[in-house]
Design an enzyme around this catalytic site. Structure first.
Site, PDB file in Angstrom:
ATOM      1  N   ASP A   1       0.012   6.888  -3.413  1.00 34.04           N
ATOM      2  CA  ASP A   1      -1.302   6.557  -4.000  1.00 34.04           C
ATOM      3  C   ASP A   1      -1.749   7.607  -5.005  1.00 34.04           C
ATOM      4  O   ASP A   1      -2.218   7.295  -6.094  1.00 34.04           O
ATOM      5  CB  ASP A   1      -2.367   6.494  -2.893  1.00 34.04           C
ATOM      6  CG  ASP A   1      -2.486   5.096  -2.321  1.00 34.04           C
ATOM      7  OD1 ASP A   1      -3.304   4.906  -1.400  1.00 34.04           O
ATOM      8  OD2 ASP A   1      -1.761   4.194  -2.783  1.00 34.04           O
TER       9      ASP A   1
ATOM     10  N   HIS B   1       0.838  -1.188   0.000  1.00 34.27           N
ATOM     11  CA  HIS B   1       0.000   0.000   0.000  1.00 34.27           C
ATOM     12  C   HIS B   1       0.877   1.244   0.000  1.00 34.27           C
ATOM     13  O   HIS B   1       2.106   1.139   0.026  1.00 34.27           O
ATOM     14  CB  HIS B   1      -0.963  -0.020   1.201  1.00 34.27           C
ATOM     15  CG  HIS B   1      -2.069  -1.002   1.029  1.00 34.27           C
ATOM     16  ND1 HIS B   1      -1.986  -2.284   1.496  1.00 34.27           N
ATOM     17  CD2 HIS B   1      -3.267  -0.917   0.387  1.00 34.27           C
ATOM     18  CE1 HIS B   1      -3.086  -2.946   1.189  1.00 34.27           C
ATOM     19  NE2 HIS B   1      -3.883  -2.135   0.507  1.00 34.27           N
TER      20      HIS B   1
HETATM   21  C1  LIG Z   1      -9.849   1.992  -0.443  1.00 34.29           C
HETATM   22  C2  LIG Z   1      -9.354   2.568   0.887  1.00 34.29           C
HETATM   23  C3  LIG Z   1      -8.000   3.269   0.696  1.00 34.29           C
HETATM   24  C4  LIG Z   1      -6.881   2.288   0.357  1.00 34.29           C
HETATM   25  C5  LIG Z   1      -5.621   3.037   0.092  1.00 34.29           C
HETATM   26  C6  LIG Z   1      -4.405   2.231   0.414  1.00 34.29           C
HETATM   27  C7  LIG Z   1      -3.605   2.977   1.443  1.00 34.29           C
HETATM   28  C8  LIG Z   1      -3.591   1.977  -0.823  1.00 34.29           C
HETATM   29  O1  LIG Z   1      -2.395   2.150  -0.855  1.00 34.29           O
HETATM   30  S1  LIG Z   1      -4.432   1.464  -2.231  1.00 34.29           S
HETATM   31  C9  LIG Z   1      -3.145   0.982  -3.350  1.00 34.29           C
HETATM   32  C10 LIG Z   1      -2.979  -0.510  -3.314  1.00 34.29           C
HETATM   33  N1  LIG Z   1      -2.003  -0.975  -4.288  1.00 34.29           N
HETATM   34  C11 LIG Z   1      -2.244  -0.971  -5.614  1.00 34.29           C
HETATM   35  O2  LIG Z   1      -3.295  -0.584  -6.085  1.00 34.29           O
HETATM   36  C12 LIG Z   1      -1.126  -1.510  -6.479  1.00 34.29           C
HETATM   37  C13 LIG Z   1      -1.639  -2.518  -7.522  1.00 34.29           C
HETATM   38  N2  LIG Z   1      -2.531  -3.486  -6.957  1.00 34.29           N
HETATM   39  C14 LIG Z   1      -2.069  -4.509  -6.183  1.00 34.29           C
HETATM   40  O3  LIG Z   1      -0.908  -4.644  -5.869  1.00 34.29           O
HETATM   41  C15 LIG Z   1      -3.142  -5.467  -5.679  1.00 34.29           C
HETATM   42  O4  LIG Z   1      -4.306  -5.267  -6.406  1.00 34.29           O
HETATM   43  C16 LIG Z   1      -3.454  -5.267  -4.176  1.00 34.29           C
HETATM   44  C17 LIG Z   1      -2.250  -5.624  -3.346  1.00 34.29           C
HETATM   45  C18 LIG Z   1      -3.891  -3.842  -3.921  1.00 34.29           C
HETATM   46  C19 LIG Z   1      -4.606  -6.200  -3.835  1.00 34.29           C
HETATM   47  O5  LIG Z   1      -4.198  -7.539  -4.089  1.00 34.29           O
HETATM   48  P1  LIG Z   1      -5.315  -8.640  -4.351  1.00 34.29           P
HETATM   49  O6  LIG Z   1      -4.679  -9.953  -4.164  1.00 34.29           O
HETATM   50  O7  LIG Z   1      -6.535  -8.305  -3.559  1.00 34.29           O
HETATM   51  O8  LIG Z   1      -5.730  -8.399  -5.888  1.00 34.29           O
HETATM   52  P2  LIG Z   1      -4.860  -8.632  -7.187  1.00 34.29           P
HETATM   53  O9  LIG Z   1      -3.698  -9.515  -6.917  1.00 34.29           O
HETATM   54  O10 LIG Z   1      -4.616  -7.319  -7.838  1.00 34.29           O
HETATM   55  O11 LIG Z   1      -5.869  -9.476  -8.124  1.00 34.29           O
HETATM   56  C20 LIG Z   1      -7.165  -8.988  -8.374  1.00 34.29           C
HETATM   57  C21 LIG Z   1      -8.017 -10.234  -8.407  1.00 34.29           C
HETATM   58  O12 LIG Z   1      -9.369  -9.817  -8.601  1.00 34.29           O
HETATM   59  C22 LIG Z   1      -9.853 -10.434  -9.775  1.00 34.29           C
HETATM   60  N3  LIG Z   1     -10.812  -9.506 -10.401  1.00 34.29           N
HETATM   61  C23 LIG Z   1     -10.637  -8.176 -10.659  1.00 34.29           C
HETATM   62  N4  LIG Z   1     -11.731  -7.675 -11.226  1.00 34.29           N
HETATM   63  C24 LIG Z   1     -12.610  -8.694 -11.355  1.00 34.29           C
HETATM   64  C25 LIG Z   1     -13.921  -8.816 -11.887  1.00 34.29           C
HETATM   65  N5  LIG Z   1     -14.559  -7.765 -12.399  1.00 34.29           N
HETATM   66  N6  LIG Z   1     -14.520 -10.031 -11.840  1.00 34.29           N
HETATM   67  C26 LIG Z   1     -13.885 -11.098 -11.317  1.00 34.29           C
HETATM   68  N7  LIG Z   1     -12.632 -11.050 -10.777  1.00 34.29           N
HETATM   69  C27 LIG Z   1     -12.023  -9.863 -10.815  1.00 34.29           C
HETATM   70  C28 LIG Z   1      -8.648 -10.661 -10.625  1.00 34.29           C
HETATM   71  O13 LIG Z   1      -8.895 -11.625 -11.622  1.00 34.29           O
HETATM   72  C29 LIG Z   1      -7.659 -11.127  -9.586  1.00 34.29           C
HETATM   73  O14 LIG Z   1      -7.957 -12.455  -9.250  1.00 34.29           O
HETATM   74  P3  LIG Z   1      -6.756 -13.498  -8.889  1.00 34.29           P
HETATM   75  O15 LIG Z   1      -6.240 -13.057  -7.564  1.00 34.29           O
HETATM   76  O16 LIG Z   1      -7.430 -14.835  -8.859  1.00 34.29           O
HETATM   77  O17 LIG Z   1      -5.743 -13.376 -10.001  1.00 34.29           O
HETATM   78  C30 LIG Z   1      -9.320   1.458   1.966  1.00 34.29           C
HETATM   79  C31 LIG Z   1      -8.744   1.979   3.276  1.00 34.29           C
HETATM   80  C32 LIG Z   1      -9.464   1.206   4.414  1.00 34.29           C
HETATM   81  C33 LIG Z   1     -10.268   0.138   3.670  1.00 34.29           C
HETATM   82  C34 LIG Z   1     -11.507  -0.420   4.411  1.00 34.29           C
HETATM   83  C35 LIG Z   1     -11.072  -1.077   5.736  1.00 34.29           C
HETATM   84  O18 LIG Z   1      -9.980  -1.981   5.542  1.00 34.29           O
HETATM   85  C36 LIG Z   1     -12.244  -1.789   6.419  1.00 34.29           C
HETATM   86  C37 LIG Z   1     -13.046  -2.753   5.534  1.00 34.29           C
HETATM   87  C38 LIG Z   1     -12.241  -4.061   5.371  1.00 34.29           C
HETATM   88  C39 LIG Z   1     -13.038  -5.096   4.476  1.00 34.29           C
HETATM   89  O19 LIG Z   1     -12.262  -6.252   4.327  1.00 34.29           O
HETATM   90  C40 LIG Z   1     -13.277  -4.423   3.088  1.00 34.29           C
HETATM   91  C41 LIG Z   1     -14.087  -3.148   3.259  1.00 34.29           C
HETATM   92  C42 LIG Z   1     -13.431  -2.107   4.178  1.00 34.29           C
HETATM   93  C43 LIG Z   1     -14.489  -1.033   4.432  1.00 34.29           C
HETATM   94  C44 LIG Z   1     -12.146  -1.506   3.475  1.00 34.29           C
HETATM   95  C45 LIG Z   1     -12.497  -0.853   2.119  1.00 34.29           C
HETATM   96  C46 LIG Z   1     -11.292  -0.169   1.448  1.00 34.29           C
HETATM   97  O20 LIG Z   1     -10.338  -1.143   1.067  1.00 34.29           O
HETATM   98  C47 LIG Z   1     -10.684   0.873   2.375  1.00 34.29           C
HETATM   99  C48 LIG Z   1     -11.665   2.001   2.609  1.00 34.29           C
END
Ligand SMILES: C[C@H](CCC[C@H](C)C(=O)SCCNC(=O)CCNC(=O)[C@H](O)C(C)(C)COP(=O)(O)OP(=O)(O)OC[C@H]1O[C@@H](n2cnc3c(N)ncnc32)[C@H](O)[C@@H]1OP(=O)(O)O)[C@H]1CC[C@H]2[C@@H]3[C@H](O)C[C@@H]4C[C@H](O)CC[C@]4(C)[C@H]3C[C@H](O)[C@]12C
Length: 453
Positions: free
Chosen positions: A223, A193
């Site tokens: 971000d 993150h």
């Molecule tokens: C949103 C609020 C603010 C967050 C900011 C934070 C400080 C950041 O830094 S965000 C930046 C994160 N990093 C990146 O974006 C870099 C690139 N991305 C990644 O590295 C990764 O995506 C990841 C590490 C961010 C996530 O990894 P993950 O394993 O989850 O996902 P990926 O490996 O990327 O794979 C995606 C998979 O999804 C599949 N997919 C995608 N789209 C579809 C689709 N349409 N249909 C089907 N499938 C799909 C894709 O195929 C991949 O699948 P595979 O893995 O099988 O390959 C947040 C701040 C606080 C949060 C809230 C809080 O935590 C409480 C709650 C917690 C609860 O759990 C969730 C709700 C919350 C309210 C939560 C909500 C928000 O997150 C916050 C408000």
């Protein structure tokens, strides 16, 4: 041809690249060039600005004849944003604010989008784990200019949606990959993150009070500044280049590198000794008493940035201090004592009283405003720096302000997940039976509420 009824009925003539809005004779004729994507149903001319803007990115309002209104800078640009956490949504919002038509692809079976930066976007819900969902996204990308993907390295390739496939089908596509660590390197497949990216950029080591641990400034630098905004810059550059080459390309937007790039000044000014003291003891990192914040008698704060001697002199004068009794401005060893003197002085009056002393001077003293007060501060109010949307939510207006084609953000409510699945699939040429089959199979999902676009 599109029509609208109700008061001031009139019609809209649609020509290639142009829109002539004929309002009834009591109104005016407005000539505006905009790129319509499909027919525009305009129930009432009072909605016309909102509808035309949402559909085309053109900003129209009733003006005297002969004034040709311009498109927003990105009018006609079609963007697909795959739903991500925060940086990619910010990138999509920037593009939408400046006129692009942004379609966010949400997951199905998701009740609420976590995208709080969704203004001006449409939402289509597709299950990319189903071949029909992938096929629909591919068709959308063929008819789009930009794709923003927010996943870690390799995810899109696993889905059969990597750059090789999509650029093959649409060589003009700008394929933006917004990640934390980039598409290569030992961390490329690691989760992370903002704070992790900031740490690897080197900047986090520079942030924090003297004697304290490093401290990240919210999740702003990696971000947003080095992530979403840097990605939007890359997309804009690639679109500009495409005018000459006719070709798209892949943008590898790493938030580590974006944050570091935003911080280039730190690297480039080390040679002049700006950062050669420990964290929190330099001029611009909280070390200097004339560059920091002070509490006022009412518990609020002021910010002081009186770096140059001529501004520093006005600060001392405004505080009612005798320069002869103070240590030299640049006497590092005396900075703690100087800070105590300033702190005592600022603690003697309210924030408003200090504003009366310093507003209009070059002492570089400003009130520290809380979020719910910024839009009413006279300076911000007079410029319209903050907007209130249809739901009453205040947020910053888009920046920067372009004189001739300013951004005009959509102030209507954010889209529901899947709200526009049906109209978008229809735009892509899916017939009613095909759409029903997608819905029945779960490859696509329509929000129960009728789309408003
Ligand atoms: C949103 C609020 C603010 C967050 C900011 C934070 C400080 C950041 O830094 S965000 C930046 C994160 N990093 C990146 O974006 C870099 C690139 N991305 C990644 O590295 C990764 O995506 C990841 C590490 C961010 C996530 O990894 P993950 O394993 O989850 O996902 P990926 O490996 O990327 O794979 C995606 C998979 O999804 C599949 N997919 C995608 N789209 C579809 C689709 N349409 N249909 C089907 N499938 C799909 C894709 O195929 C991949 O699948 P595979 O893995 O099988 O390959 C947040 C701040 C606080 C949060 C809230 C809080 O935590 C409480 C709650 C917690 C609860 O759990 C969730 C709700 C919350 C309210 C939560 C909500 C928000 O997150 C916050 C408000």
């Amino acid at each position: 041809m599109a029509y609208f009824q109700g008061q001031n009925a009139g019609h809209v003539d649609v020509r290639d690249g142009g829109l002539q809005l004929m309002i009834s004779e009591t109104e005016q004729t407005i000539l505006s060039s905009c790129f319509l994507c499909g027919a525009v149903e305009l129930p009432y001319h009072t909605d016309i600005e909102k509808k035309v803007r949402q559909k085309t990115g053109a900003v129209l309002s009733l003006v005297s004849p002969g004034v040709v209104l311009e498109n927003m800078a990105l009018a006609g640009v079609r963007v697909v944003e795959l739903a991500g956490l925060a940086p990619a949504p910010f990138c999509g919002m920037i593009l939408a604010d400046f006129g692009a038509r942004v379609t966010r692809v949400d997951r199905t079976k998701v009740a609420v989008a976590m995208d709080t930066q969704a203004r001006g976007k449409r939402s289509v819900a597709l299950d990319l784990k189903k071949p029909q969902g992938v096929a629909a996204l591919r068709r959308l990308c063929v008819q789009s200019d930009v794709l923003i993907e927010p996943f870690r390295k390799g995810v899109m390739e696993k889905l059969g949606l990597g750059p090789d496939e999509l650029l093959q089908e649409n060589p003009r596509l700008v394929y933006a990959r917004l990640t934390g660590f980039g598409q290569s390197g030992s961390y490329a497949k690691s989760a992370g993150h903002d704070i992790n990216y900031l740490a690897i950029s080197g900047l986090l080591s520079m942030l924090g009070r003297s004697g304290d641990d490093p401290h990240a400034p919210l999740n702003l630098v990696a971000d947003f500044a080095g992530g979403g905004l840097m990605c939007a810059l890359g997309i804009t550059l690639a679109l500009l280049e495409r005018h000459a080459s006719g070709r798209g390309q892949v943008i590898d937007a790493s938030m580590v590198e974006g944050a570091a790039y935003v911080g280039s000044f730190v690297w480039k000014s080390r040679a002049i000794g700006l950062w050669n003291r420990p964290r929190g003891e330099n001029i611009l990192d909280g070390g200097a008493p004339y560059y920091g914040t002070y509490r006022t008698s009412d518990g609020k704060h002021v910010a002081v940035g009186a770096i140059e001697p001529q501004f520093y002199d006005q600060l001392v004068q405004g505080l009612g201090l005798d320069p002869a009794t103070l240590p030299a401005q640049m006497s590092f060893s005396d900075w703690p004592e100087l800070r105590r003197v300033f702190a005592r002085a600022f603690a003697s009056r309210t924030q408003a009283e200090w504003c009366q002393v310093f507003d209009g001077t070059d002492a570089c003293v400003t009130p520290v405003l809380p979020l719910d007060k910024v839009h009413t501060h006279p300076h911000n109010r007079d410029r319209g720096s903050f907007l209130q949307d249809d739901q009453g939510e205040v947020s910053p207006r888009p920046a920067p302000v372009l004189s001739r084609t300013p951004a005009s953000p959509d102030m209507s409510r954010d889209p529901f997940v899947g709200e526009h699945t049906r109209p978008v699939l229809e735009e892509l040429g899916y017939g009613p039976d095909e759409i029903q089959q997608l819905l029945d199979s779960g490859a696509a999902e329509c929000n129960k509420l009728a789309a408003r676009l």
